[in-house]
Design a protein around this motif. Structure first.
Motif, PDB file in Angstrom:
ATOM      1  N   SER A 197       0.839  -1.193   0.000  1.00 35.65           N
ATOM      2  CA  SER A 197       0.000   0.000   0.000  1.00 35.65           C
ATOM      3  C   SER A 197       0.870   1.237   0.000  1.00 35.65           C
ATOM      4  N   HIS A 198       0.429   2.240  -0.738  1.00 38.73           N
ATOM      5  CA  HIS A 198       1.060   3.550  -0.591  1.00 38.73           C
ATOM      6  C   HIS A 198       0.420   4.180   0.628  1.00 38.73           C
ATOM      7  N   TRP A 199       1.237   4.619   1.541  1.00 42.86           N
ATOM      8  CA  TRP A 199       0.755   5.144   2.816  1.00 42.86           C
ATOM      9  C   TRP A 199       0.978   6.647   2.811  1.00 42.86           C
ATOM     10  N   PHE A 200      -0.058   7.434   3.082  1.00 45.43           N
ATOM     11  CA  PHE A 200       0.129   8.885   3.065  1.00 45.43           C
ATOM     12  C   PHE A 200      -0.742   9.583   4.099  1.00 45.43           C
ATOM     13  N   GLN A 201      -0.519  10.865   4.248  1.00 43.53           N
ATOM     14  CA  GLN A 201      -1.171  11.639   5.298  1.00 43.53           C
ATOM     15  C   GLN A 201      -1.985  12.776   4.691  1.00 43.53           C
ATOM     16  N   PRO A 202      -3.220  12.463   4.282  1.00 45.77           N
ATOM     17  CA  PRO A 202      -4.054  13.456   3.605  1.00 45.77           C
ATOM     18  C   PRO A 202      -4.503  14.532   4.586  1.00 45.77           C
ATOM     19  N   LEU A 203      -5.051  15.597   4.052  1.00 50.37           N
ATOM     20  CA  LEU A 203      -5.438  16.719   4.919  1.00 50.37           C
ATOM     21  C   LEU A 203      -6.675  16.416   5.751  1.00 50.37           C
ATOM     22  N   PHE A 207       7.631   0.107   5.672  1.00 55.85           N
ATOM     23  CA  PHE A 207       7.401  -0.697   6.877  1.00 55.85           C
ATOM     24  C   PHE A 207       6.257  -1.672   6.636  1.00 55.85           C
ATOM     25  N   ILE A 208       6.151  -2.628   7.527  1.00 56.55           N
ATOM     26  CA  ILE A 208       5.069  -3.611   7.408  1.00 56.55           C
ATOM     27  C   ILE A 208       4.060  -3.376   8.520  1.00 56.55           C
ATOM     28  N   MET A 209       2.819  -3.160   8.121  1.00 52.38           N
ATOM     29  CA  MET A 209       1.752  -2.951   9.092  1.00 52.38           C
ATOM     30  C   MET A 209       1.023  -4.267   9.299  1.00 52.38           C
ATOM     31  N   GLU A 210       0.904  -4.681  10.550  1.00 55.34           N
ATOM     32  CA  GLU A 210       0.185  -5.923  10.840  1.00 55.34           C
ATOM     33  C   GLU A 210      -1.197  -5.580  11.357  1.00 55.34           C
ATOM     34  N   ILE A 211      -2.205  -6.071  10.653  1.00 54.01           N
ATOM     35  CA  ILE A 211      -3.568  -5.858  11.131  1.00 54.01           C
ATOM     36  C   ILE A 211      -4.191  -7.231  11.307  1.00 54.01           C
ATOM     37  N   GLY A 212      -4.505  -7.594  12.512  1.00 51.80           N
ATOM     38  CA  GLY A 212      -5.013  -8.938  12.766  1.00 51.80           C
ATOM     39  C   GLY A 212      -4.003  -9.932  12.221  1.00 51.80           C
ATOM     40  N   GLN A 213      -4.459 -10.809  11.330  1.00 52.58           N
ATOM     41  CA  GLN A 213      -3.538 -11.771  10.745  1.00 52.58           C
ATOM     42  C   GLN A 213      -2.891 -11.226   9.476  1.00 52.58           C
ATOM     43  N   GLY A 214      -3.419 -10.137   8.933  1.00 47.51           N
ATOM     44  CA  GLY A 214      -2.920  -9.627   7.664  1.00 47.51           C
ATOM     45  C   GLY A 214      -1.701  -8.742   7.825  1.00 47.51           C
ATOM     46  N   LYS A 215      -0.845  -8.779   6.798  1.00 44.99           N
ATOM     47  CA  LYS A 215       0.341  -7.932   6.832  1.00 44.99           C
ATOM     48  C   LYS A 215       0.451  -7.176   5.522  1.00 44.99           C
ATOM     49  N   THR A 216       0.725  -5.890   5.603  1.00 48.97           N
ATOM     50  CA  THR A 216       0.805  -5.066   4.405  1.00 48.97           C
ATOM     51  C   THR A 216       2.120  -4.306   4.376  1.00 48.97           C
ATOM     52  N   LEU A 217       2.750  -4.323   3.213  1.00 46.13           N
ATOM     53  CA  LEU A 217       3.958  -3.528   3.030  1.00 46.13           C
ATOM     54  C   LEU A 217       3.533  -2.085   2.747  1.00 46.13           C
ATOM     55  N   CYS A 218       3.910  -1.157   3.606  1.00 41.73           N
ATOM     56  CA  CYS A 218       3.505   0.240   3.419  1.00 41.73           C
ATOM     57  C   CYS A 218       4.663   1.064   2.884  1.00 41.73           C
ATOM     58  N   ILE A 219       4.398   1.771   1.802  1.00 42.92           N
ATOM     59  CA  ILE A 219       5.397   2.652   1.199  1.00 42.92           C
ATOM     60  C   ILE A 219       5.026   4.087   1.554  1.00 42.92           C
ATOM     61  N   PRO A 220       5.832   4.772   2.374  1.00 41.40           N
ATOM     62  CA  PRO A 220       5.523   6.169   2.686  1.00 41.40           C
ATOM     63  C   PRO A 220       5.566   7.020   1.421  1.00 41.40           C
ATOM     64  N   ALA A 223       7.523   0.766 -10.977  1.00 40.63           N
ATOM     65  CA  ALA A 223       6.438   1.710 -11.254  1.00 40.63           C
ATOM     66  C   ALA A 223       5.452   1.738 -10.092  1.00 40.63           C
ATOM     67  N   ALA A 224       5.153   0.545  -9.556  1.00 41.55           N
ATOM     68  CA  ALA A 224       4.204   0.461  -8.444  1.00 41.55           C
ATOM     69  C   ALA A 224       4.795   1.051  -7.168  1.00 41.55           C
ATOM     70  N   LEU A 225       6.115   0.971  -7.057  1.00 36.35           N
ATOM     71  CA  LEU A 225       6.771   1.548  -5.879  1.00 36.35           C
ATOM     72  C   LEU A 225       6.752   3.070  -5.953  1.00 36.35           C
ATOM     73  N   VAL A 226       7.067   3.596  -7.121  1.00 34.45           N
ATOM     74  CA  VAL A 226       7.317   5.026  -7.255  1.00 34.45           C
ATOM     75  C   VAL A 226       6.041   5.857  -7.301  1.00 34.45           C
ATOM     76  N   GLN A 227       5.012   5.336  -7.942  1.00 37.81           N
ATOM     77  CA  GLN A 227       3.823   6.162  -8.127  1.00 37.81           C
ATOM     78  C   GLN A 227       2.533   5.354  -8.171  1.00 37.81           C
ATOM     79  N   GLN A 228       1.497   5.876  -7.549  1.00 35.33           N
ATOM     80  CA  GLN A 228       0.185   5.231  -7.578  1.00 35.33           C
ATOM     81  C   GLN A 228      -0.862   6.321  -7.732  1.00 35.33           C
ATOM     82  N   GLU A 229      -2.025   5.900  -8.175  1.00 30.65           N
ATOM     83  CA  GLU A 229      -3.088   6.875  -8.347  1.00 30.65           C
ATOM     84  C   GLU A 229      -4.311   6.474  -7.530  1.00 30.65           C
ATOM     85  N   PRO A 230      -4.357   6.915  -6.284  1.00 27.69           N
ATOM     86  CA  PRO A 230      -5.551   6.562  -5.511  1.00 27.69           C
ATOM     87  C   PRO A 230      -6.723   7.364  -6.044  1.00 27.69           C
TER      88      PRO A 230
END
Ligand code: ADP
Ligand code: MG
Length: 729
Positions: free
Chosen positions: A86-92, A155-168, A119-126
């Motif tokens: 996931s691309h992880w960001f801090q919206p307003l 970083f890797i965010m663990e939610i319950g059993q799921g794990k997601t690679l977060c790209i700041p 490409a997936a690392l560098v840029q995404q379009e939410p």
């Protein structure tokens, strides 16, 4: 049985959540972070070098290298059982945002593979259209993208059993404007670095980088989740809009630094463990002043990392609390009558030679460097106090600022007795030329006074919004729910601006053949004179200070809708443009977004009040009236005289009276809200929401509701009371 009593019963039946913490923090620290050490293991030489250059020097990463880094990241993540990224960001909108995609995809020929490329690392379009943009993008071009911020580790965010690679990432519009908190912060830190290095080089040519540092202290409340669920105001506004203060509040002062209740302690160890895995260097935990209130703080870090860690931690805390059937309240004022919560931002500047620029030095030369940055910081706060005030303005913080528990909305600086004397010494040499030998400089033997200086950091500075605490400034007025990026962007930009101006003035004098040290002292003297009105050592909570501040001409804007004006003055626009942090349209957009946020918050609170009154309070009051009536009629029926039910009559009368007031106020409140809703201009609308809705009705309504709470039978009351929310764990 009402939800209140079901919830209270569940407290007795609930089993404590068990938590087995790690034996050693060291063993798990950074476990879920793609640190540079991990990167070395997973990347080839070329990719690793490029990553370092990008982290340290902001070097751009090309496509081939991005592919290599993405591969390394995926290999690392998969070794830890991660399936999504996931691309992880801090919206307003003020919370963190994630959109999860799986590594898994199916190629055109039908083969299933796991993939993560550059490409997936560098840029995404939410789907950007649903994030606030303040009119920066009209709907047809409501496109924005998230771009990898390599300066912050994945970083890797663990939610319950799921794990997601977060790209700041940072979040920007296709037209280039920033749509988040992070992009302008990075710009501010970058420009501050340049301005500060320039000034540092007067003293030390070896300094090539200056980083701002931030150590935040996060205050929060924690209450039982089931009780919280029984309060629609807490679930929807994060605060109680009604509630009579319990007999025992914080008057005994027995909570502060008291022992932490078991259930909370387990929760703390649990979220701390998650935090350590994410590389958040938590150091302290303790009870705060109010019952149910706590604080945690990490070691300080570079600002952008510290900001990420704070937002990440808030997120982690909410999730971990869930596991413990607890609810964390980050709101600035969840309960009336007891303290609210803040987020102190300890801030300093550090060189790549390892010097803290706000720590008094040991030699005359380093002293002068300290004094330079110290005075420039004061000058920055003096010149842009209105902007600093705007940086912490929010609906939640309005309930707290100046409420005799938090610094007032007047921005002033506390520096302690010793440094006050030092500044007076420099200032007094009016007209007097500074003479290098006579060492105005040497006399500034600041270091000798340090122990005293630290001792001086007692109670008085607690009332100051911006206090010097020995080797850093502490910006104490930041709200507990805020993203500190906002305050940090503004603080670091005004510092940069001031340092730039300082350098221009000093260079001007040097060109006129003034000696460097003398030139510096002369400009510092001028700055001290220009900004001493912002210095205040007294009690910031006192009424006298409000008068004094007005006399000094310091801005005092207690309400958010007006405090935000500072963001869009010509002065602010010029300053931000000059430092490349915000364009004019970005400022206008942010101003609009903050106003909208304010309106929505007050609107939700007003609606919740209406719901509570009509669906809870009035039915409760009527039910109790009926009980009283049945009783009175019964007593009458058996022929007892009126004297045997005067108490009942009196209570009945009081209940009816408050009930009428409650009803009329809600009715008027709804009308006022409808009128405000019709206003087109956002600023005018925000002002109306503040003055015509909130100011006019909130307290009045609350007064009568709280009276009813104290009058009607305990069994009738459906909302968990303060004593239950604050003391039942
Ligand atoms: P206290 O204020 O409780 O006496 P400290 O002075 O150690 O404790 O620090 C309080 C907070 O200030 C901590 O969160 C710490 O991380 C932060 N802090 C300390 N030094 C700096 C610095 N140079 N820059 C930014 N924050 C700092
Ligand atoms: Mg502190």
């Amino acid at each position: 049985m009402s939800f209140r009593f079901t919830a209270l019963n569940s407290l007795f039946e609930r089993e404590d959540v068990k938590f087995e913490g790690p034996a050693k923090i060291k063993a798990i620290f950074n476990e879920n972070v793609f640190t540079l050490e991990t990167a070395r293991e997973y990347l080839n030489e070329d990719a690793y070098k490029n990553l370092i250059a990008s982290v340290k020097g902001g070097k751009k990463i090309d496509r081939t290298v991005a592919n290599q880094i993405a591969n390394g990241l995926k290999a690392w993540a998969e070794s830890k059982g991660v399936t999504h990224f996931s691309h992880w960001f801090q919206p307003l909108s003020g919370i963190t945002a994630e959109k999860h995609d799986s590594f898994f995809t199916i190629k055109s020929d039908g083969t299933a593979i796991e993939e993560f490329d550059g490409a997936a690392l560098v840029q995404q379009e939410p789907d950007a259209s649903s994030f606030p943009n303040g009119g920066l993008r009209t709907t047809f071009e409501a496109r924005g993208y998230t771009a990898w911020d390599s300066s912050s580790p994945a970083f890797i965010m663990e939610i319950g059993q799921g794990k997601t690679l977060c790209i700041p990432t940072i979040f920007i519009a296709y037209t280039g404007e920033s749509l988040d908190y992070k992009a302008p912060l990075l710009k501010a830190l970058d420009v501050l670095n340049k301005s500060a290095v320039d000034v540092c080089n007067y003293f030390d040519r070896n300094i090539t980088k200056v980083s701002a540092t931030l150590g935040w202290e996060q205050e929060y409340f924690i209450i039982d989740e089931t009780l919280a669920f029984a309060r629609p105001d807490i679930t929807q506004c994060g605060r109680t809009v009604f509630g009579a203060l319990s007999a025992k509040g914080q008057q005994l002062e027995d909570h502060y630094f008291g022992s932490i209740p078991d259930r909370i302690y387990t929760f703390m160890r649990d979220f701390e463990t998650e935090a350590y895995k994410l590389g958040i260097p938590l150091r302290t935990r303790h009870n705060e002043v109010a019952p149910g209130q706590y604080e945690c703080a990490p070691m300080f870090e570079e600002v952008s990392i510290a900001v990420d860690h704070n937002t990440l931690l808030m997120d982690v805390m909410e999730r971990v609390a869930n596991r413990h059937q607890l609810k964390v309240l980050f709101h600035e004022k969840p309960f009336a009558g007891i303290n609210g919560s803040g987020k102190h931002n300890n801030w300093s500047l550090c060189t790549d030679t390892g010097v803290n620029l706000l720590a008094p030095g040991k030699t005359p030369k380093t002293n002068l460097m300290f004094l330079t940055f110290f005075v420039n910081a004061i000058k920055a706060v003096n010149d842009y106090a209105d902007l600093l005030r705007a940086s912490i303005a929010s609906a939640g913080n309005d309930y707290r600022l100046g409420a005799n528990e938090a610094p007032p909305a007047i921005i002033s600086v506390f520096i302690g007795e010793n440094l006050t004397k030092v500044l007076e010494d420099v200032e007094k040499r009016v007209g007097d030329k500074f003479d290098e030998q006579d060492e105005a400089i040497l006399k500034l033997d600041i270091h000798k006074n340090i122990p005293e200086l630290l001792l001086d950091n007692t109670d008085r500075n607690r009332t100051s919004p911006f206090a010097f605490t020995g080797n850093k400034f502490e910006f104490r007025a930041v709200g507990s729910s805020a993203n500190c990026a906002n305050a940090m962007t503004i603080l670091n930009t005004i510092m940069s601006e001031t340092l730039k101006q300082f350098k221009t003035e000093v260079d001007g004098l040097i060109e006129k053949d003034e000696k460097k040290e003398i030139a510096i002292l002369q400009v510092l003297q001028k700055y001290i004179k220009e900004s001493k009105k912002v210095l205040f050592e007294g009690d910031g909570y006192s009424e006298a200070w409000h008068h004094e501040a007005a006399k000094r001409g310091l801005p005092n804007v207690p309400k958010t809708p007006l405090a935000l004006d500072a963001m869009v003055t010509d002065k602010a626009k010029k300053m931000f443009e000059n430092n490349n942090v915000f364009t004019h349209s970005e400022l206008e957009a942010r101003h609009e977004i903050e106003l909208e946020k304010y309106i929505k918050k007050i609107q939700i609170e007003a609606r919740v009040m209406g719901d509570l009154v009509l669906n809870h309070i009035i039915p409760i009051a009527i039910q109790y009236q009926n009980e009283l009536l049945t009783n009175i009629n019964g007593l009458k029926a058996i022929g007892l005289p009126e004297t045997s039910y005067t108490a009942q009559l009196e209570i009945l009368n009081k209940v009816s009276n408050h009930l009428q007031h409650v009803y009329t106020n809600v009715d008027e409140l709804v009308k006022a809200r409808k009128i405000a809703n019709k206003i087109e201009d956002t600023r005018t609308k925000a002002i109306a929401y503040d003055s015509q809705v909130k100011e006019m009705y909130f307290d009045k309504l609350r007064y009568h509701v709280d009276k009813l709470e104290q009058l009607v039978g305990n069994n009738n009351w459906t909302l968990p009371k303060y004593r239950e929310l604050l003391f039942h764990k």
